[in-house]
Every structure is written in structure tokens, then in C-alpha cells.
Design a protein around this motif. Structure first.
Motif, mmCIF file in Angstrom:
data_model
loop_
_atom_site.group_PDB
_atom_site.id
_atom_site.type_symbol
_atom_site.label_atom_id
_atom_site.label_comp_id
_atom_site.label_asym_id
_atom_site.label_seq_id
_atom_site.Cartn_x
_atom_site.Cartn_y
_atom_site.Cartn_z
ATOM 1 N N HIS A 160 10.242 -4.829 -0.839
ATOM 2 C CA HIS A 160 10.198 -5.437 0.493
ATOM 3 C C HIS A 160 10.852 -4.529 1.531
ATOM 4 O O HIS A 160 10.335 -4.360 2.648
ATOM 5 C CB HIS A 160 10.901 -6.786 0.450
ATOM 6 N N ILE A 161 11.959 -3.905 1.175
ATOM 7 C CA ILE A 161 12.627 -2.982 2.101
ATOM 8 C C ILE A 161 11.756 -1.769 2.380
ATOM 9 O O ILE A 161 11.661 -1.293 3.527
ATOM 10 C CB ILE A 161 13.997 -2.575 1.522
ATOM 11 N N LYS A 207 8.471 -1.648 2.323
ATOM 12 C CA LYS A 207 7.367 -2.063 3.182
ATOM 13 C C LYS A 207 7.827 -2.209 4.632
ATOM 14 O O LYS A 207 7.108 -1.813 5.563
ATOM 15 C CB LYS A 207 6.778 -3.372 2.677
ATOM 16 N N LEU A 208 9.009 -2.772 4.835
ATOM 17 C CA LEU A 208 9.524 -2.881 6.191
ATOM 18 C C LEU A 208 9.764 -1.514 6.811
ATOM 19 O O LEU A 208 9.443 -1.286 7.990
ATOM 20 C CB LEU A 208 10.827 -3.690 6.187
ATOM 21 N N ILE A 229 7.931 -0.024 10.178
ATOM 22 C CA ILE A 229 8.711 0.461 11.321
ATOM 23 C C ILE A 229 8.311 1.885 11.681
ATOM 24 O O ILE A 229 8.148 2.227 12.865
ATOM 25 C CB ILE A 229 10.209 0.358 10.994
ATOM 26 N N LEU A 242 10.863 -6.350 13.146
ATOM 27 C CA LEU A 242 10.910 -5.692 11.840
ATOM 28 C C LEU A 242 12.227 -4.948 11.638
ATOM 29 O O LEU A 242 12.752 -4.902 10.518
ATOM 30 C CB LEU A 242 9.729 -4.728 11.699
ATOM 31 N N GLU A 243 12.744 -4.359 12.696
ATOM 32 C CA GLU A 243 14.027 -3.664 12.566
ATOM 33 C C GLU A 243 15.143 -4.647 12.240
ATOM 34 O O GLU A 243 16.039 -4.341 11.434
ATOM 35 C CB GLU A 243 14.336 -2.921 13.867
ATOM 36 N N ARG A 271 14.724 -7.546 10.616
ATOM 37 C CA ARG A 271 14.506 -7.943 9.219
ATOM 38 C C ARG A 271 14.958 -6.846 8.262
ATOM 39 O O ARG A 271 15.556 -7.131 7.209
ATOM 40 C CB ARG A 271 13.029 -8.248 8.994
ATOM 41 N N HIS A 272 14.687 -5.596 8.611
ATOM 42 C CA HIS A 272 15.059 -4.487 7.742
ATOM 43 C C HIS A 272 16.570 -4.370 7.634
ATOM 44 O O HIS A 272 17.115 -4.157 6.534
ATOM 45 C CB HIS A 272 14.455 -3.187 8.287
ATOM 46 N N THR A 291 -1.140 -2.239 5.167
ATOM 47 C CA THR A 291 -0.206 -2.792 6.133
ATOM 48 C C THR A 291 -0.924 -3.144 7.420
ATOM 49 O O THR A 291 -1.849 -2.455 7.851
ATOM 50 C CB THR A 291 0.910 -1.777 6.429
ATOM 51 N N GLU A 300 0.378 -2.907 10.314
ATOM 52 C CA GLU A 300 0.744 -1.969 11.355
ATOM 53 C C GLU A 300 -0.232 -0.794 11.429
ATOM 54 O O GLU A 300 -0.430 -0.205 12.494
ATOM 55 C CB GLU A 300 2.162 -1.430 11.113
#
Length: 542
Positions: free
Chosen positions: A103-104, A106-107, A111, A150-151, A153-154, A381, A383
Motif C-alpha cells: 500500500h505504501i 502504491k501511494l 504521488i 495522497l501525501e 495518506r502516505h 494506477t 494517476e
């Protein structure tokens, strides 16, 4: 070739290291089901308590805390049950930890992509390797807000990772969220409650080599009798000696039954799990064991009899057979499947398509199947493909992980090797070099069929293109053989052809008149001529 990425080498995929078979527990009495429910609920509560303690330990976990938790569980169950619960807890915590790391990643990838696209001018076109700028100021503003989200969440995920915290739900997050959408799921509150409790039960035991029939907690005899070692608080429910309860049901594994019987008769470890399917109202017993690691055969030996190249698509496998020299043989084959519907339906479709593929490979006599080593982690993704929702749904719906696991396990049962190849440029180069040459009025070649040839040739170690560079302009043979399909010593079907006659080879021609008259020669050398040929002196080169 300067802009192309370096291709990874092809390799033979290792076979499965474990086996699991399942059979239904039929004709259970009401007392049997009551005992199973009591054991599952009691041990499930212990597993939930142990998982909570493990999550509280976080990164401070060690051998001493593990031993302390096991001693605490032993007093209310048994030593073997406590060991099985703590092991399952550690496996579940480790799985949640790995999912947290993914998950990290992917974030971080999202970003990075957002920052790249926001740095470009509006309307700048992208390339095949990198996305372009956003189309309007409105889209640029919305994506800048998403970048800030996203930042945040990361940063929260990284802080949780460093602290050792994980998020685990015994019973499954999806089933937990279904509680808030019972109408859409078509369930009542009682039905959901029964399913939720059944998923949180724990009736499992690890195998032990050297013990009777390979397991002391859940014991299955060769004649199919199933008995369970009851925990201490439920010992009063035992109907046999030593605090055990024997079920009235008998099991008989139809699949791999002989292999299972050989293991338990030799007292080798076999793990068991009993669970309830609430939708059908049926109890099942699953047996699993490990297989010894088998050394992978060399790539050349796996492809000695040819290979079948398989191109994986959203709705079918495009397969093409190639001989050991990389030459396509016969016509392309397609094995379709439908990935819509429930997870069970999708899995059944994949298994059916793989079964037909493997059966065809056995009929033609090849020893390996070449398939792309697909991984769409970075390509799906939102993005990167925010405006291409159907494309993101397409690649997200392809079960690459389950497909590889299914194919490897099913092929191993038939003694067939799986060769994983780099998926780069297989569709592009296959269509460029093979689609048009193999298209005939009776054979329709698609881009996917040509990609199957490219995958098969890459598995064999050949280049995708049909020929090497042409010889020099003087058309001499000093550059060597032009083609790369076969070596000089490989005759194959290039041997001496039989005579084009209607009699067997070696039989003398029949007496009398020939069936076919000798035709008159049309060449200048054989024709009679009365002309006096005179050589021109200007043609002499000396």
C-alpha cells in the motif's frame, strides 16, 4: 535499439511446494455439529485474543512474548492447539505487514506520477513511456488536491509502518463491510451473523511427523474416521478415550487419495482444517501437506520437444505451437473464458480454460508452455490512466496471480514445465514479424496469435524476428546461414523425398509402355540446331 529496455532472461518456473485436498463431512448428527460449533467458537475466541495481543506487541515481539502467549493459551486448550493458534496469528500479522508495504509503494508511485504530470504544461502530449500534462486548469486543480490527499495518506501509512501497527480483521474486511449493505448483498441480519461467526471459528491443526497418522489434534484414519482432540474446557463432550470426539462421518479423498493414504500410513505430517459453508449448510475437511523441493529442469531440456506460446488476454488465451527450432506448427488455438460474475465463477472459467490448454499440449507432445511473466502493479494506477477507466478495469480484472498459481500447479500434475518470459514488446514484434506472413485465406491471424509465437520463440531462446540480417550485397554465402530456425545438422523434415510415382520405392517399373510419355525438351542444350554459333570477341574478358 537504444530506447528499448533490457529484456529479462526466460526461466523455468518452480513447481508447487504444497498440496491441499478437500472432502465433505457427510451424515453428521446434531450432536456432531454441536461439538464442532462449540470447538470452533471456543478456539476462535482464543485466536482473536491472541491476535489482539500480537498486534499490541508490534515491533517489540520476540521469542519470549511468543512463549508467554503460548503458555497462556495452553491452559485453556492444549499445547498443540496453542501452537497452531499462535502460528496462524503470526502468519496473519505478517500478511498484513506485507500488504501494508505494498500500500505504501502504491501511494508513493501515485504521488510521483501526479507530481510529474502537474509539472508539465497544460495540454502537453504524453508518450508510450510517460504520461503527458493535464488537459485543463480544472483538471490540474483537482489533481493537485488529490496529490495533497495522497501525501497525507502516505505520511500516515509510513508512520504506522514505523510504529509496527497493522490493521487486521478476523473474518475478513469485505464480510465486515457487508454488515452495512445487507439489502444489496441479499442477506438478513441473522444470515450475516451466522456467516460472520463461522468465518471467525478456528478448527485447524498443524501436522506432526512421527505422530500417529501425522496429526494428534485432528486425526484421520486410513478408513476415513475423523476424531478431534477437545480443548480442556470441552473435555466433557468426549465420546472416546483420551478426551477425543469421533465424528460419525467418513471421508474419502477422491483427488490425490492414494498420496494422502501413503503419507498417513507412514506417519508423515498432514495438516487439517474443518470449516462450515453457511450458504450450503455443509461441513468440509481440508487436508494439506508439503512436498519435497524438486530441482527445476534446465530450460533446454524443457523445450527439447517444442513449446506452446500463450498470450494472456482479457477473455481468452491465444496459443501457438512451435517446434524446437522456433517454427510455427499448425494453426493458432484460442481458449476462451468469461471473467464476469462471482469469484467462484471466474475461478472455474480459468480452470476450465487451463485444462483445455494443457490437454491440447499433451496431445501434440510438447514438454513446456511459455507464458508472459505479467505484473500490472505499476500500469493500473488511476494517476497514470485516469481518463481510461475501461482500460484500467480491463487490466485490473485479469487474474495474473491466480492464473500463474493455477497453471503451475495443474501443469506439474501432468509433468509439464512452465517457462516464464519477459512480456516486453511481444505483441508489437509478433504483429510486425509474424501476423502478415502467416495470414492465408484459410488462416486468420490476429495480433494475439502473433504474440503467442513471439512468446514461444522467446521461451526457446530465439529472437522474435523471423530472419537475421540479410547477407552482403554480393549475395555470397560467406555470411553464413540466413535463418535462425534450425542448425546445419538438424534435418527434421528436410530429408530426401520419396519419388513422385505411383509405386512403392525400390519396385522396378512395370514392363511395357510407360504411363507417362517423355516430354520434349524445351532447353537450348537438348534441342537440335543447325545454326553455326559464333562467339563475339568483345564478350571475352580475358
Amino acid at each position: 535499439m537504444g530506447g528499448l529496455r533490457k529484456l529479462a532472461a526466460s526461466f523455468v518456473v518452480s513447481g508447487p511446494c504444497g498440496v491441499a485436498v478437500r472432502d465433505r463431512l457427510k451424515h453428521l448428527t446434531a450432536q456432531d455439529e454441536g461439538v464442532l460449533r462449540a470447538v470452533g467458537a471456543h478456539q476462535g475466541a482464543l485466536a482473536s485474543r491472541d491476535l489482539k495481543a500480537r498486534c499490541e506487541d508490534g515491533l517489540e515481539h520476540g521469542a519470549q512474548t511468543w512463549a508467554a502467549r503460548k503458555r497462556e493459551l495452553t491452559g485453556v486448550s492444549s499445547s498443540r492447539i496453542a501452537g497452531a493458534i499462535t502460528k496462524a496469528t503470526h502468519d496473519q500479522w505478517a500478511l498484513a505487514r506485507r500488504c501494508q508495504a505494498v500500500h505504501i509503494q502504491k501511494l508513493a508511485a501515485g504521488i510521483e506520477m501526479l507530481r510529474h504530470r502537474l509539472s508539465l504544461p497544460l495540454g502537453e502530449k504524453g508518450t508510450k513511456r510517460a504520461a503527458g500534462g493535464y488537459r485543463s486548469k480544472n483538471e490540474w486543480f483537482r489533481k493537485s488536491r488529490r496529490l495533497a490527499m495522497l501525501e497525507a495518506r502516505h505520511a500516515a501509512a509510513v508512520a504506522e509502518w514505523q510504529a509496527g501497527g497493522v490493521r487486521v480483521v478476523r473474518g475478513g474486511k469485505r464480510l465486515l463491510n457487508t454488515r452495512h449493505h445487507l439489502t444489496q448483498a441479499g442477506l438478513t441480519e441473522d444470515e450475516w451473523r451466522q456467516r460472520w461467526e463461522a468465518e471467525r471459528w478456528f478448527i485447524a491443526a498443524d501436522g506432526e511427523s512421527g505422530k500417529r497418522f501425522g496429526n494428534e489434534t485432528i486425526r484421520v484414519t486410513p478408513d476415513g474416521e475423523v476424531s478431534i482432540k477437545l480443548p480442556v474446557p470441552l473435555a466433557h463432550l468426549a465420546n472416546t478415550r483420551h478426551g477425543r470426539y469421533a465424528l460419525t462421518a467418513r471421508i474419502a479423498f477422491a483427488h490425490r487419495g492414494a498420496e494422502w493414504a501413503d503419507r498417513i500410513e507412514a506417519n508423515r505430517a498432514v495438516a487439517y482444517r474443518i470449516h462450515l459453508d453457511t450458504e450450503r449448510g455443509r461441513w468440509y475437511l481440508t487436508a494439506s501437506w508439503q512436498r519435497p523441493a524438486v530441482q527445476t529442469i534446465p530450460l533446454a531440456a524443457a523445450c527439447a520437444r517444442g513449446v506452446i506460446g500463450v498470450d494472456t488476454n482479457a477473455d481468452h488465451f491465444a496459443a501457438y505451437r512451435l517446434d524446437q527450432h522456433g517454427n510455427p506448427v499448425g494453426d493458432p488455438h484460442r481458449f476462451g473464458y468469461d471473467l464476469s460474475g462471482t469469484a467462484g465463477h471466474r475461478d472455474a472459467e480459468i480452470r476450465h480454460a487451463l485444462t483445455r490448454l494443457i490437454n491440447w499440449a499433451k496431445r501434440v507432445g510438447v514438454g513446456a508452455i511459455g507464458i508472459e511473466d505479467l505484473d500490472f502493479t505499476a500500469e493500473k494506477t488511476r494517476e497514470k490512466h485516469g481518463g481510461r477507466k475501461r482500460f484500467r478495469q480491463l487490466i485490473s480484472g485479469m487474474p495474473t496471480g491466480k492464473l500463474k498459481a493455477r497453471l503451475v500447479s495443474m501443469a506439474a500434475e501432468h509433468g509439464m514445465a512452465i517457462v516464464a518470459v519477459d512480456p516486453a514488446y511481444t505483441s508489437l514484434w509478433g504483429a510486425q514479424h509474424w501476423q502478415k506472413p502467416l495470414t492465408t485465406p484459410h488462416r486468420k491471424m490476429s495480433r494475439h496469435d502473433a504474440a503467442g509465437i513471439a512468446i514461444g520463440r522467446r521461451a526457446l531462446g530465439h529472437r522474435v524476428r523471423r530472419r537475421t540480417a540479410p547477407p552482403p550485397h554480393d549475395r555470397s554465402d560467406r555470411a553464413g546461414h540466413r535463418t535462425v530456425q534450425a542448425g546445419p545438422g538438424a534435418r527434421g523434415c528436410e530429408g530426401t523425398r520419396p519419388p513422385a510415382t505411383d509405386r512403392p520405392p525400390g519396385e522396378p517399373p512395370p514392363s511395357g509402355k510407360r504411363k507417362r510419355e517423355t516430354s520434349a525438351s524445351n532447353t537450348v542444350r537438348d534441342a537440335p540446331s543447325t545454326q553455326q554459333w559464333v562467339q563475339d570477341s568483345l564478350m571475352c574478358t580475358g
